[in-house]
Structures are given as structure tokens and as C-alpha cells.
Design a protein around this motif. Structure first.
Motif, PDB file in Angstrom:
ATOM      1  N   ARG A  20      12.564   6.600 -24.217  1.00  0.00           N
ATOM      2  CA  ARG A  20      10.868   6.499 -23.927  1.00  0.00           C
ATOM      3  C   ARG A  20      10.258   7.610 -24.897  1.00  0.00           C
ATOM      4  NH1 ARG A  20      12.605   3.360 -20.586  1.00  0.00           N
ATOM      5  NH2 ARG A  20      12.069   3.135 -18.364  1.00  0.00           N
ATOM      6  N   ASP A  21      10.777   8.626 -25.283  1.00  0.00           N
ATOM      7  CA  ASP A  21      10.034   9.333 -25.773  1.00  0.00           C
ATOM      8  C   ASP A  21      10.821  10.164 -27.097  1.00  0.00           C
ATOM      9  OD1 ASP A  21      11.965  11.208 -24.451  1.00  0.00           O
ATOM     10  OD2 ASP A  21      10.523  12.401 -23.492  1.00  0.00           O
ATOM     11  N   ILE A  22      11.604   9.382 -27.670  1.00  0.00           N
ATOM     12  CA  ILE A  22      12.336   9.932 -28.778  1.00  0.00           C
ATOM     13  C   ILE A  22      11.612  10.297 -29.981  1.00  0.00           C
ATOM     14  CG2 ILE A  22      14.306   9.439 -30.297  1.00  0.00           C
ATOM     15  CD1 ILE A  22      14.850   9.501 -27.264  1.00  0.00           C
ATOM     16  N   GLY A  23      10.802   9.519 -30.601  1.00  0.00           N
ATOM     17  CA  GLY A  23      10.086   9.683 -31.820  1.00  0.00           C
ATOM     18  C   GLY A  23       9.111  10.935 -31.634  1.00  0.00           C
ATOM     19  N   ALA A  24       8.479  10.824 -30.197  1.00  0.00           N
ATOM     20  CA  ALA A  24       7.183  11.871 -29.895  1.00  0.00           C
ATOM     21  C   ALA A  24       7.909  13.273 -29.599  1.00  0.00           C
ATOM     22  CB  ALA A  24       6.498  11.400 -28.937  1.00  0.00           C
ATOM     23  N   ILE A  25       9.027  13.322 -28.938  1.00  0.00           N
ATOM     24  CA  ILE A  25       9.563  14.553 -28.314  1.00  0.00           C
ATOM     25  C   ILE A  25      10.884  15.027 -28.661  1.00  0.00           C
ATOM     26  CG2 ILE A  25       9.731  16.166 -26.193  1.00  0.00           C
ATOM     27  CD1 ILE A  25       7.118  15.207 -26.714  1.00  0.00           C
ATOM     28  N   VAL A  26      11.703  14.100 -28.424  1.00  0.00           N
ATOM     29  CA  VAL A  26      13.458  14.343 -28.840  1.00  0.00           C
ATOM     30  C   VAL A  26      13.474  14.590 -30.296  1.00  0.00           C
ATOM     31  CG1 VAL A  26      15.647  13.513 -28.584  1.00  0.00           C
ATOM     32  CG2 VAL A  26      13.984  13.104 -26.840  1.00  0.00           C
ATOM     33  N   LEU A  27      13.091  13.503 -31.159  1.00  0.00           N
ATOM     34  CA  LEU A  27      13.323  13.656 -32.451  1.00  0.00           C
ATOM     35  C   LEU A  27      11.890  13.459 -33.477  1.00  0.00           C
ATOM     36  CD1 LEU A  27      16.611  11.227 -32.844  1.00  0.00           C
ATOM     37  CD2 LEU A  27      16.496  13.764 -32.514  1.00  0.00           C
ATOM     38  N   PRO A  28      11.115  14.432 -33.445  1.00  0.00           N
ATOM     39  CA  PRO A  28       9.831  14.366 -33.881  1.00  0.00           C
ATOM     40  C   PRO A  28       9.965  14.126 -35.418  1.00  0.00           C
ATOM     41  CG  PRO A  28      10.128  16.555 -33.221  1.00  0.00           C
ATOM     42  CD  PRO A  28      11.325  15.665 -32.508  1.00  0.00           C
ATOM     43  N   ASP A  29      11.144  14.643 -36.269  1.00  0.00           N
ATOM     44  CA  ASP A  29      11.412  14.786 -37.350  1.00  0.00           C
ATOM     45  C   ASP A  29      12.306  13.298 -37.884  1.00  0.00           C
ATOM     46  OD1 ASP A  29      10.219  16.962 -38.069  1.00  0.00           O
ATOM     47  OD2 ASP A  29      11.804  17.942 -37.312  1.00  0.00           O
ATOM     48  N   ALA A  30      12.427  12.255 -37.159  1.00  0.00           N
ATOM     49  CA  ALA A  30      13.132  11.016 -37.272  1.00  0.00           C
ATOM     50  C   ALA A  30      12.569  10.462 -38.567  1.00  0.00           C
ATOM     51  CB  ALA A  30      13.323  10.081 -36.204  1.00  0.00           C
ATOM     52  N   GLU A  31      13.329  10.119 -39.781  1.00  0.00           N
ATOM     53  CA  GLU A  31      12.713   9.192 -40.653  1.00  0.00           C
ATOM     54  C   GLU A  31      12.044   8.157 -40.314  1.00  0.00           C
ATOM     55  OE1 GLU A  31      16.682  11.155 -42.357  1.00  0.00           O
ATOM     56  OE2 GLU A  31      15.780  10.710 -40.403  1.00  0.00           O
ATOM     57  N   PRO A  90      11.349  18.145 -15.166  1.00  0.00           N
ATOM     58  CA  PRO A  90      11.478  18.862 -16.517  1.00  0.00           C
ATOM     59  C   PRO A  90      12.717  19.677 -16.710  1.00  0.00           C
ATOM     60  CG  PRO A  90       9.395  19.536 -15.329  1.00  0.00           C
ATOM     61  CD  PRO A  90      10.416  18.443 -14.395  1.00  0.00           C
ATOM     62  N   GLU A  91      13.549  20.099 -15.622  1.00  0.00           N
ATOM     63  CA  GLU A  91      14.825  20.844 -15.848  1.00  0.00           C
ATOM     64  C   GLU A  91      15.855  19.815 -16.348  1.00  0.00           C
ATOM     65  OE1 GLU A  91      13.148  22.111 -11.690  1.00  0.00           O
ATOM     66  OE2 GLU A  91      13.196  20.184 -12.878  1.00  0.00           O
ATOM     67  N   VAL A  92      15.979  18.664 -15.763  1.00  0.00           N
ATOM     68  CA  VAL A  92      16.709  17.450 -16.162  1.00  0.00           C
ATOM     69  C   VAL A  92      16.504  17.073 -17.693  1.00  0.00           C
ATOM     70  CG1 VAL A  92      17.871  15.332 -15.695  1.00  0.00           C
ATOM     71  CG2 VAL A  92      17.277  16.902 -13.838  1.00  0.00           C
ATOM     72  N   ARG A  93      15.254  16.850 -18.015  1.00  0.00           N
ATOM     73  CA  ARG A  93      14.924  16.485 -19.427  1.00  0.00           C
ATOM     74  C   ARG A  93      15.144  17.495 -20.492  1.00  0.00           C
ATOM     75  NH1 ARG A  93      12.057  11.956 -19.594  1.00  0.00           N
ATOM     76  NH2 ARG A  93      11.516  12.458 -21.766  1.00  0.00           N
ATOM     77  N   LYS A  94      14.955  18.705 -20.252  1.00  0.00           N
ATOM     78  CA  LYS A  94      15.171  19.701 -20.844  1.00  0.00           C
ATOM     79  C   LYS A  94      16.944  19.855 -21.421  1.00  0.00           C
ATOM     80  CE  LYS A  94      14.878  24.828 -21.740  1.00  0.00           C
ATOM     81  NZ  LYS A  94      14.476  26.003 -21.159  1.00  0.00           N
ATOM     82  N   LEU A  95      17.813  19.666 -20.336  1.00  0.00           N
ATOM     83  CA  LEU A  95      18.970  19.921 -20.555  1.00  0.00           C
ATOM     84  C   LEU A  95      19.420  18.502 -21.450  1.00  0.00           C
ATOM     85  CD1 LEU A  95      21.666  20.974 -19.838  1.00  0.00           C
ATOM     86  CD2 LEU A  95      21.813  19.660 -17.902  1.00  0.00           C
ATOM     87  N   LEU A  96      19.072  17.276 -21.107  1.00  0.00           N
ATOM     88  CA  LEU A  96      19.503  16.218 -21.661  1.00  0.00           C
ATOM     89  C   LEU A  96      19.000  16.089 -23.183  1.00  0.00           C
ATOM     90  CD1 LEU A  96      19.716  13.407 -18.967  1.00  0.00           C
ATOM     91  CD2 LEU A  96      21.337  15.320 -19.798  1.00  0.00           C
ATOM     92  N   ILE A  97      17.819  16.603 -23.288  1.00  0.00           N
ATOM     93  CA  ILE A  97      17.107  16.466 -24.814  1.00  0.00           C
ATOM     94  C   ILE A  97      17.775  17.381 -25.712  1.00  0.00           C
ATOM     95  CG2 ILE A  97      14.936  17.386 -25.883  1.00  0.00           C
ATOM     96  CD1 ILE A  97      13.380  15.848 -23.887  1.00  0.00           C
ATOM     97  N   GLU A  98      18.346  18.369 -25.337  1.00  0.00           N
ATOM     98  CA  GLU A  98      19.109  19.345 -26.021  1.00  0.00           C
ATOM     99  C   GLU A  98      20.443  18.648 -26.506  1.00  0.00           C
ATOM    100  OE1 GLU A  98      19.356  22.146 -27.984  1.00  0.00           O
ATOM    101  OE2 GLU A  98      17.267  21.836 -27.524  1.00  0.00           O
ATOM    102  N   GLN A  99      20.942  17.747 -25.347  1.00  0.00           N
ATOM    103  CA  GLN A  99      22.428  17.145 -25.788  1.00  0.00           C
ATOM    104  C   GLN A  99      22.033  15.853 -26.758  1.00  0.00           C
ATOM    105  OE1 GLN A  99      24.308  15.985 -22.216  1.00  0.00           O
ATOM    106  NE2 GLN A  99      24.307  17.899 -21.323  1.00  0.00           N
TER     107      GLN A  99
END
Length: 228
Positions: free
Chosen positions: A134-145, A110-119
Motif C-alpha cells: 500500500r505504501d512501499i514507494g512513499a514509506i517503506v522504500l522511499p529510495d526505490a529506483e 502503528p506498532e505492527v506497521r513499524k515492526l513489519l516495515i523494518e523487516q
């Protein structure tokens, strides 16, 4: 073809998301961001520096102090992008088999994911980006068009990966494991990545087993146009 500001493409290893993401970004004139390359860069750096890939806090500290940059390719050697770590070009190094074996463990912290997701979110704020993971639409960019989830059977994904490695390194090379080993490795990665590999509820799911790359692109095209 014009498109939305942010496109998220997810899927398991070997589903074709990197190939489709790169081609779509090139067609649209967008930046292509393979988030898996960022985790691979951290895995490569950990192996290079002798940091335990099972030590989440140590990996997070390592990643925080590293300058990981993904940019448009500046060398015509078949690469989809250029990855540098602290100024060193590691684009092909992060594709080594030892890095592939380590990356799922690295990305599970989780520590690594949190850091890279912010970037990754900072990259997306610039707009005109196709982001793959793996989780761009669900977690990283939930507002992606536009959110796309590509999938394929385990056997087909292993076959594609084996073909890709043979084309890159030749049929006999330390970075080209037997097909059976690739099947086991992808299955293991699927198990590790399971919790972070769910499609967004509003993602368009495309089964790619019997589709060529042009056919997948043709399937996606109407959705890109609909979001303009």
C-alpha cells in the motif's frame, strides 16, 4: 529484461498489483515480496492464537515473536510465493475470508506497521526485489529506483477479486462471497487503509480498468528499462 535493484508497486485491493508484481519479478528473476501477505500472516496468527485484532501492543508482541518467512514457491499449486509462520505453510490459509476481514484492522496499528516495515526494508537491502503493498514507494522504500502505483475503480476491483476466488475455490464455497459483499468489503478496507494508501509523489500512476495484464506489463516495461 534487466531492471533496477528495488521496484515498489502500490495500489488498493484488487488493483492488480500482486499479479503484476509477481509477473515482473519472474521476468526479471527477482524476489517477489507481497507485504500484504506479511500482515495477513499476523492476522492469521492472531485469529489462530485468539489475540484481539484491535489490540495493537498485543499484536506487535505476537508478530515480534513469530518467524514469518516469504520465499519463492516450492509447490506447484498456483501460489505466487510460499508463506510460513513458525515453520508452518500458511500460504493459502492467509487467503481465507476471515483473515481478509481482519487484515485491515491488524495493519492499521502503528506498532505492527513499524515492526513489519523494518523487516521489509531488511529484505529490500538484499537488492533485486519487487515489493508490493500500500505504501512501499512513499514509506517503506522511499529510495526505490522505480515506483509504480496501480489503481482501478471499486467495481472493477471487486469483479477481479470475485473472479479470482471463483477460479480458486469454485462458484459455491464459503470463501467466495457474493459480488455485492466484496464491493462493501473492499470499500471498507479502502476507508481503513486510506491514510496508508497514498502514492509516492514520484510514482508512475497507471489506471488499469481497461487494461489486460499484458498491457499493464507493456506499459511498465519502458520505465523499467529507463532506470537501468
Amino acid at each position: 529484461m534487466s531492471g533496477p535493484q528495488c521496484i515498489a508497486i502500490d495500489g488498493p485491493a484488487g488493483s492488480g498489483k500482486s499479479t503484476i508484481g509477481e509477473q515482473l519479478a519472474r521476468r526479471l528473476g527477482y524476489l517477489y515480496v507481497d507485504t500484504g501477505a506479511m500482515y495477513r500472516a499476523v492476522a492469521w496468527l492472531a485469529l489462530h492464537e485468539g489475540v484481539d485484532i484491535n489490540d495493537g501492543p498485543a499484536l506487535s508482541q505476537l508478530a515480534q515473536g513469530a518467524d514469518i518467512v516469504i520465499s519463492h514457491p516450492h509447490i506447484s499449486d498456483g501460489r505466487q510465493y510460499t508463506v510460513t509462520v513458525n515453520g508452518q505453510d500458511v500460504t493459502w490459509d492467509i487467503r481465507r475470508s476471515d483473515v481478509t476481514r481482519a487484515v485491515s484492522a491488524v495493519s492499521s496499528h502503528p506498532e505492527v506497521r513499524k515492526l513489519l516495515i523494518e523487516q521489509q526494508r531488511m529484505m529490500a537491502r538484499q537488492g533485486r526485489v519487487v515489493m508490493v503493498g500500500r505504501d512501499i514507494g512513499a514509506i517503506v522504500l522511499p529510495d526505490a529506483e522505480l515506483k509504480i502505483y496501480l489503481t482501478a475503480s471499486l467495481a472493477e476491483r471487486a469483479r477481479r477479486r470475485h473472479t479470482e476466488l471463483v477460479e480458486r475455490y469454485g462458484p459455491v464455497h464459503e470463501n467466495v462471497p457474493p459480488l455485492e459483499e466484496l464491493i462493501r468489503d473492499i470499500e471498507r478496507r479502502d476507508e481503513i487503509d486510506h491514510d496508508n494508501m497514498q502514492p509516492a509523489i514520484d510514482a508512475i500512476v497507471i489506471e488499469t480498468d481497461y487494461l489486460s495484464v499484458p498491457q499493464v506489463m507493456e506499459t511498465i516495461a519502458p520505465y523499467v528499462e529507463d532506470t537501468v
